[in-house]
Each structure stands twice: as C-alpha cells, then as structure tokens.
Design an enzyme around this catalytic site. Sequence first.
Site, PDB file in Angstrom:
ATOM      1  N   ARG A   1       5.330  60.702  56.658  1.00  0.00           N
ATOM      2  CA  ARG A   1       4.857  61.957  57.310  1.00  0.00           C
ATOM      3  C   ARG A   1       5.474  62.642  56.045  1.00  0.00           C
ATOM      4  NH1 ARG A   1       2.155  61.889  61.739  1.00  0.00           N
ATOM      5  NH2 ARG A   1       3.807  60.585  63.491  1.00  0.00           N
TER       6      ARG A   1
ATOM      7  N   LYS B   1      15.721  21.018  83.925  1.00  0.00           N
ATOM      8  CA  LYS B   1      15.285  21.474  84.553  1.00  0.00           C
ATOM      9  C   LYS B   1      14.632  22.333  84.788  1.00  0.00           C
ATOM     10  CE  LYS B   1      14.881  19.203  88.938  1.00  0.00           C
ATOM     11  NZ  LYS B   1      14.158  18.548  89.336  1.00  0.00           N
TER      12      LYS B   1
ATOM     13  N   GLU C   1      11.004  46.548  51.477  1.00  0.00           N
ATOM     14  CA  GLU C   1      12.122  45.827  52.329  1.00  0.00           C
ATOM     15  C   GLU C   1      10.888  44.870  52.854  1.00  0.00           C
ATOM     16  OE1 GLU C   1      12.209  49.050  53.127  1.00  0.00           O
ATOM     17  OE2 GLU C   1      11.711  49.041  55.021  1.00  0.00           O
TER      18      GLU C   1
ATOM     19  N   ASP D   1       7.543  39.707  64.178  1.00  0.00           N
ATOM     20  CA  ASP D   1       7.653  38.995  63.664  1.00  0.00           C
ATOM     21  C   ASP D   1       6.608  38.726  63.065  1.00  0.00           C
ATOM     22  OD1 ASP D   1       9.319  36.865  64.920  1.00  0.00           O
ATOM     23  OD2 ASP D   1       8.026  37.231  67.169  1.00  0.00           O
TER      24      ASP D   1
ATOM     25  N   HIS E   1       8.607  51.675  51.315  1.00  0.00           N
ATOM     26  CA  HIS E   1       9.498  50.561  52.078  1.00  0.00           C
ATOM     27  C   HIS E   1       9.571  49.188  51.103  1.00  0.00           C
ATOM     28  CE1 HIS E   1      10.315  53.026  55.761  1.00  0.00           C
ATOM     29  NE2 HIS E   1       9.123  53.141  55.731  1.00  0.00           N
TER      30      HIS E   1
ATOM     31  N   LYS F   1      20.962  20.929  80.959  1.00  0.00           N
ATOM     32  CA  LYS F   1      19.930  20.653  81.560  1.00  0.00           C
ATOM     33  C   LYS F   1      18.418  20.857  81.067  1.00  0.00           C
ATOM     34  CE  LYS F   1      23.210  19.938  85.227  1.00  0.00           C
ATOM     35  NZ  LYS F   1      22.834  19.159  86.339  1.00  0.00           N
TER      36      LYS F   1
ATOM     37  N   CYS G   1      13.231  56.017  52.033  1.00  0.00           N
ATOM     38  CA  CYS G   1      11.995  56.592  52.775  1.00  0.00           C
ATOM     39  C   CYS G   1      13.006  57.722  52.792  1.00  0.00           C
ATOM     40  CB  CYS G   1      11.578  55.693  54.201  1.00  0.00           C
ATOM     41  SG  CYS G   1       9.829  56.364  54.012  1.00  0.00           S
TER      42      CYS G   1
ATOM     43  N   GLU H   1      11.315  68.540  58.443  1.00  0.00           N
ATOM     44  CA  GLU H   1      11.736  67.170  59.761  1.00  0.00           C
ATOM     45  C   GLU H   1      12.496  68.388  60.557  1.00  0.00           C
ATOM     46  OE1 GLU H   1      11.696  63.189  58.594  1.00  0.00           O
ATOM     47  OE2 GLU H   1      11.409  63.173  60.592  1.00  0.00           O
TER      48      GLU H   1
HETATM   49  N1  GLN Z   1      10.572  61.078  58.930  1.00  0.00           N
HETATM   50  C1  GLN Z   1      10.625  60.354  57.768  1.00  0.00           C
HETATM   51  C2  GLN Z   1       9.227  60.897  57.411  1.00  0.00           C
HETATM   52  O1  GLN Z   1       7.830  60.422  58.338  1.00  0.00           O
HETATM   53  C3  GLN Z   1      10.764  59.513  56.460  1.00  0.00           C
HETATM   54  C4  GLN Z   1       9.883  58.217  56.774  1.00  0.00           C
HETATM   55  C5  GLN Z   1      10.701  56.175  56.905  1.00  0.00           C
HETATM   56  O2  GLN Z   1      11.944  56.455  56.977  1.00  0.00           O
HETATM   57  N2  GLN Z   1       9.931  55.341  57.131  1.00  0.00           N
HETATM   58  O3  GLN Z   1       8.374  61.134  56.472  1.00  0.00           O
END
Ligand code: GLN
Length: 566
Positions: A471, A191, A518, A72, A516, A189, A389, A413
């Site tokens: 990470r 109620k 976005e 939100d 990011h 409604k 990312c 990863e």
């Molecule tokens: N898993 C990846 C990292 O930790 C990318 C993380 C993500 O896309 N927000 O670096």
Amino acid sequence: MQTKYVFVTGGVTSSLGKGIVCASLGRLLENRGLRVTIQKFDPYINVDPGTMNPYEHGEVYVTDDGAETDLDLGHYERFLGVATSQANNVTTGRVYLEVIKKERSGAYLGKTVQVVPHIIDEIKHWMQKLGETGDYDVVITEIGGTVGDIEGQPYLEAIRQFRYEMGSRNTLNIHLTLLPYLEAAGEVKSKPSQHSVKTLLSFGLQPDVLVCRTDRPLTDDVRRKLALFCNVDQRAVIASQDAESIYEVPLLMKEQGLDTIAVERLHMEEDFKDKVLDAPDMDGWVRFLRQLKEPEGKVRIALVGKYVEHQDAYKSISESFILAGAANGVQVELVQILSDGLTTDNIEDRLATVNGVLVAPGFGDRGVEGKIEAVRFARENDIPFFGICLGMQCAVIEYARNVCDWLSANSTEFDPDTECPVIDLMEEQKKISEKGGTMRLGAYTCKLSEGSRASEIYGGKSKVKERHRHRYELNNVLRYKLAEHGMHFTGVNPKRDLVEIVELPEHRWFVGVQFHPEYRSTVGNPHPLFASFVRSCVAYAEEKDNILTPKGPRREKKIHLASAKM
Ligand code: GLN
C-alpha cells in the site's frame, strides 16, 4: 479438442504434499508435450488468503493479474514455468460470494438458492473455466483439506457430477493418503488409507490412482493389499516416499509411471494425436537436480523477518534461494533471524557468520526497528544486501536517518505523524477502508536506468514487469533530496512515476525492490535478482575466506533442502 481433467484429493491427514504431487504430475505431462495448468480449490470462507496472517496460512502468493492466492500456486509456477491467474485459486468464500451476488441481482429468477444445485454448479463452473479457454490440454484440480471434512463435501459432489457429465475418458481421480509405519508392530499400516477411500466412496468417488506418502519403500504386499481393498490397479498404487528435496518428486513419480497411467486412463494418445510424447524428457530437470544436490560450497545468508518461526511464511523467498543457489553451484543456508530482537548491541553478534542479508517483506510495525538495524549493519560493513518490499522501505528509512541525518524519518505505516514521511500511503489508498484485495497488486512495468546495476542484472533490458503487493510507496516529494545524498533510483514505474528499485552504487551489492521478485523464480530460471545476489554473497564469502565447502563426500546427508515442506 476436449480438455482432460485430473482431480486430486487428500486423505488421512493434511500436509502430505498434494501440491507437490500435482505440480510433479503437471511437469511430467508438460514434458510429454501437453499444455497443462493446475488450480486449487480451498474450502475456507475467506474470499482469498490475502487477509490472512502468515502464521495462519503461510505466504500469500501473488499472480500477474493481481490475485492473492494460496502458496501452492507458487509450487505450480515453479514446477511448470507457466504463469497462473485469478482463476487458478478458488475458495468457498469466493463461490458463495458469486452465488450471493447473482441472487441479489435476480439471476436465479425467483428460485430458492441452495447448495445443490447452485453452489455445486458454481464450483463446476470454476472447475471448467480454465479448460474452456482452449489454452490447456490438461487441467489438474487440487482440492484443499482432507476427505471427510465438513467444508469439503460440496467439492466432492461437484467432482462426482463433473465426472458423470464428462465421462471417465476425460476425468481422472487421484487420491493422496498416508501410510504410517508403526514402530511397535514393525509394519506399514494400510488401514487409514482404506478408510479414507471408503469415505471417498461414500461421496460416490472411486479413485483411479492412489498416491501414498510413506517414509520407506512400498512392499509388493502392501501394494497388493491397497489395490485389492481400494479397488485400484496395482500399478496405480504409487509411493510418494519422503525425499530430501521436493524437486525429486517428479522423478519419483516418473519412475512409477504416474504420467503414463494418466495418459492411458485419459486416452490422450488417441485424443491428442501426434502430440503426446512416449516419455517425458526430464534431462534438464535431472541436470538441475544434480546442481542442487552436489553443491560446490555453502553460503550463509540471513533472512531477517518477523514471521521466521513459520516455515511457510517466506516460501517463495526460500525456494528462490534454493533455485538461485543451484544455478550458482552452491547451497544457500538461510539463517532465519527474528527482527523483533535485533538491536545495535546484538546485531554484530547475530549477523557475524552470514555472507549476505535479505530483509523480508511484511506489514505492521512489529520488528521494523530491528530490520532497519540489519540494513544499517549491511550497508556500513559492505555486506551484500537485498531488501524486498518492506525490506526496501526499511533501506530507505535507514538511509534517511543515518546518511541524510533526518532523524525522524519513517513510514506513515509505523508513525502516521512523522515529520519526515520517506515512505507514505499512495493517494488513492487513503480513501480505501476495505482490506481484501485493495492493495497495489499484480504485475506493473518497471523502467530500468541505463548503466545501473539493476539493468545489468536484467541483462540490459530497459523494461521489466514485476509483481506487487503493498500500500505504501517511496515519497516522491523527498525522493529528490534522497538522491542528492547518493541514493539511486534505478527502477521506476513509468505511468505513475513510482520508485520500484533503489541502489547504492558504492556498495558491493545493495538493492531494494518495491516489488516481489520471489514470485517469478522457476526451476532452471531463478529470478535474476536472486541469482545475482547469491553470486555476490559467494564472492563476499570467498573474499572473507568463509565459504563453507562441504567436507568429504560432496552430497551431505542432512542437506538443508530437506527442510522444504512436501
Ligand atoms: N507494509 C508495506 C506496504 O504495505 C510493505 C508490504 C510488503 O512488504 N509486502 O507498503
């Protein structure tokens, strides 16, 4: 100057669009000249939603100061155009953590620590925190969940006490309910709403305004009935009728005078002399809405991710596309593609009709090979590509494997023992075992290379700040070898020398970003990377002669935006 506080609770069911109502009221008050912020209180025990799976909670929204928050807050920022922070999202877990920390440090001087007064006081402290900065005239507080929920009770008691202490001149209670239409009875409604207000009353809270979610216009009869039985002014019974797009809601609220009721009930004209405008100037918003609802064409873009079944998992990305589409005069139809099932054999089929490919952020190895396949397809076929990312990390892995011929290239990863770790854990991350709030989070500087596509997209700026949540990083040991093979690193964090942006200059539009973007799109100001990517997808579609122009009346009935959850 006394800050004014608006509290928004919900009744009958969840998912009525409380966040959108808060954001709409916020925008109306902002356009009446007031400084507004919105905060959300979530009654769950997680300290923040950062540790929750997207299936559980939808997207995690990240603020400049690195808080992992409820989605939100994304709506608040997109509607208001004002950044939020850690203080804008508080959970029960956080409240208890603070109280327990104080108890351990002896701050309660030997007292028994209890829900009343200690937990309630802590909640009140957070309710007031943003107001006390002096930066805001109005603080809108949304309470998550529905009245009557066991876990929500302390928040209702805190609002009751807060109102008692600050007075009704400085506080306003808005209650959002549902007006269901019963097919069998042929009636709307009231109620359930009456019961919901009764529950609220049992906690000592009388709503000043009722906002009623409904699928049809509110009749005078129902309005009168609700006003009488819920003890609110008739004009303070406001309909929040289902809309094609969430961005219509501020105008629906304005038509019914929600902002005027708030201004009057909070005595803002007297208390903020010469500051409050008579009416919100929504001309810019109306212009934006027109662009949104009258697109000149439609462009199909693939969103490749592993949480695509959950409609809120990529909320800020899909909203960024709505905003960037409007700015480009097109409707972006996001084609959600589950990365798990993508293979060399079916990729052509799955991506046959799209004019651009976005590979989404994510965690864990499920679906990664499919994402890498999507990158390969976009790169080899010169289809506009945007990696965010993990999407950027996949682009690097793909390039290493298929262009540099480093067949075992991977991220540690997904394969901790890979011989070619093009993506690796940051050194300081190796020592961390706690999961909550320990990633590289929040805004960091990114220095842009002169003459690069990135610098052009950002309007020639040499430095920008973008928000992070990850990470792993591009491995600097292998970075220079990747560059020798033609990958450009056009955005770098100057302090730590970490790669932020990768590009392929020969490709029509191939950009991967470690951050990011976005999270920074707002109404009227879509993030430049999204705006530029959509522009490139439109150009590609025109070139391929597959831009889909809406036929007949330009405004389509089932506009894709309707899927945006209220
Ligand atoms: N898993 C990846 C990292 O930790 C990318 C993380 C993500 O896309 N927000 O670096």
